[in-house]
Design a protein around this motif. Sequence first.
Motif, short mmCIF file in Angstrom:
data_model
loop_
_atom_site.label_atom_id
_atom_site.label_comp_id
_atom_site.label_asym_id
_atom_site.label_seq_id
_atom_site.Cartn_x
_atom_site.Cartn_y
_atom_site.Cartn_z
N PRO A 57 -74.40 17.73 -73.54
CA PRO A 57 -75.24 16.58 -73.98
C PRO A 57 -76.31 16.18 -73.33
N THR A 58 -77.25 15.61 -74.06
CA THR A 58 -78.67 15.12 -73.33
C THR A 58 -78.15 13.74 -72.93
N ALA A 59 -79.26 12.89 -72.32
CA ALA A 59 -78.98 11.62 -72.01
C ALA A 59 -78.32 10.74 -72.98
N ALA A 60 -79.04 10.75 -74.20
CA ALA A 60 -78.53 10.15 -75.30
C ALA A 60 -77.14 10.46 -75.60
N GLY A 61 -76.96 11.87 -75.57
CA GLY A 61 -75.49 12.27 -76.05
C GLY A 61 -74.42 11.64 -75.14
N ASP A 62 -74.97 11.59 -73.58
CA ASP A 62 -73.85 11.07 -72.88
C ASP A 62 -73.70 9.61 -73.18
N ALA A 63 -74.53 8.95 -73.42
CA ALA A 63 -74.46 7.50 -73.77
C ALA A 63 -73.50 7.24 -75.03
N LEU A 64 -73.79 8.20 -75.89
CA LEU A 64 -72.73 8.12 -77.20
C LEU A 64 -71.61 8.44 -76.62
N LEU A 65 -71.20 9.25 -75.77
CA LEU A 65 -70.09 9.97 -75.62
C LEU A 65 -68.65 8.91 -75.41
N GLN A 66 -68.78 7.95 -74.38
CA GLN A 66 -67.75 7.16 -74.18
C GLN A 66 -67.65 6.07 -75.55
N HIS A 67 -68.78 5.68 -76.13
CA HIS A 67 -68.70 4.92 -77.26
C HIS A 67 -67.95 5.70 -78.36
N ALA A 68 -68.42 6.61 -78.48
CA ALA A 68 -67.55 7.60 -79.61
C ALA A 68 -66.06 7.63 -79.21
N ARG A 69 -65.71 7.75 -78.08
CA ARG A 69 -64.30 7.87 -77.81
C ARG A 69 -63.61 6.41 -77.84
N GLN A 70 -64.07 5.45 -77.88
CA GLN A 70 -63.52 4.16 -77.99
C GLN A 70 -63.41 3.91 -79.41
N LEU A 71 -64.36 4.25 -80.14
CA LEU A 71 -64.37 4.13 -81.90
C LEU A 71 -63.44 4.78 -82.42
N LEU A 72 -63.40 6.14 -81.84
CA LEU A 72 -62.34 6.81 -82.46
C LEU A 72 -60.94 6.78 -82.08
N ALA A 73 -60.59 6.00 -80.89
CA ALA A 73 -59.35 5.23 -80.68
C ALA A 73 -59.04 4.16 -81.58
N LEU A 74 -60.07 3.55 -81.69
CA LEU A 74 -59.80 2.32 -82.78
C LEU A 74 -59.39 2.76 -84.10
N GLU A 75 -60.01 3.90 -84.69
CA GLU A 75 -59.99 4.49 -85.82
C GLU A 75 -58.51 5.21 -85.95
N ALA A 76 -57.75 5.66 -84.70
CA ALA A 76 -56.52 6.09 -84.76
C ALA A 76 -55.55 5.19 -85.24
N SER A 77 -55.83 3.77 -84.94
CA SER A 77 -54.68 2.57 -85.22
C SER A 77 -55.00 2.13 -86.62
N THR A 78 -56.04 2.71 -87.27
CA THR A 78 -56.38 2.01 -88.45
C THR A 78 -55.10 2.05 -89.48
N GLN A 79 -54.59 3.14 -89.60
CA GLN A 79 -53.60 2.93 -90.79
C GLN A 79 -52.34 2.14 -90.45
N GLU A 80 -52.13 2.12 -89.07
CA GLU A 80 -51.09 1.13 -88.85
C GLU A 80 -51.47 -0.15 -89.09
N VAL A 81 -52.79 -0.67 -88.67
CA VAL A 81 -53.12 -2.02 -88.94
C VAL A 81 -53.32 -2.12 -90.51
N VAL A 82 -53.49 -1.48 -91.51
CA VAL A 82 -53.70 -1.66 -92.82
C VAL A 82 -52.29 -1.62 -93.53
N SER A 83 -51.52 -0.91 -92.96
CA SER A 83 -49.90 -1.21 -93.36
C SER A 83 -49.29 -2.57 -93.26
N GLY A 84 -49.91 -3.33 -92.32
CA GLY A 84 -49.53 -4.76 -92.05
C GLY A 84 -48.26 -4.65 -91.72
N ALA A 85 -47.64 -3.64 -90.93
CA ALA A 85 -46.58 -3.65 -90.35
C ALA A 85 -46.39 -4.14 -88.97
N THR A 86 -47.54 -4.11 -88.25
CA THR A 86 -47.63 -4.56 -87.14
C THR A 86 -49.00 -5.23 -86.72
#
Length: 287
Positions: A57-86
């Motif tokens: 990763p370049t300096a820009a890539g390093d800056a994106l890395l942690q942000h990308a992991r946080q976004l993908l962590a939120l993505e992982a919970s999307t189906q559970e949220v949409v289901s309305g179960a919790t």
Amino acid sequence: MEFRHLHYFLAIAEEGSFNRAADRLRISQPSLSRQVQALERELGQSLFDRTARGATPTAAGDALLQHARQLLALEASTQEVVSGATKIREVVTIGVPPGTSSEWLVNLVGRLEEEVPGCALQLVEANSTNQLRMLREGRLDLCMVHQAPPSDCSSWKLREEPFGLAVRPGHALASAASCSLRDLDGLRVLVHSRDQVPTQQDGLMSAAVEAGIRPYWQFAQFVEHALAGAAAAKADAVLVSRYTAQKQMPGWPWHPLTELPLAMTTWLVCQRHTRAVVSDVTTAIMS
């Protein structure tokens, strides 16, 4: 920007290679390159330095890395949220050192599920060095480590487990009520390597010199195979916690080691600036 672009970006960053990332993602390498180039055009930044040896990763890539992991962590919970179960549950990833008491850890997970219902826990087993590296890379939210935490992180002393001696069955010390430092003179003693318990070696050797004794230290890295490690080292005794002795060394009596109060200290560590749910989990763990 699409989530799949972030998945592609993250795979390359973790694999260090477009080819290995393509194999992991099960897409062709040219297709992966085109997708990343599209992401770079959209962001207006080059994200990787490409060489014959791989991609970093370049300096820009390093800056994106942690942000990308946080976004993908939120993505992982999307189906559970949409289901309305919790309610919304954010993923909180916690590093756990090998050899941690299973009973203690299961109880902790149960308590966190009750006290912090907004989190979805993920546990990653890794040694202290790897945990701290993953914390800096944004791959862990919290660490449980056996070494002094970095000064630029927030940390709390989580627990201490006293070390003692697990003694080979049939040895004269096996029937003793306790063992003193002087009892180690002339013994072959298996001890955790510096990677596992960084301060233990120096303390042991200094104490032995001061007491005028000469144990035959056998330093090795072991957790699940303490008994096999003791056999390989032809050790008379192994310096471990009571939990490890009971779990990994059946038949080897465990005794407290008097005159030398050694302990396995576990620290809870996180970045100083973190998500609210991580702070809630930290508070619950330390309560």
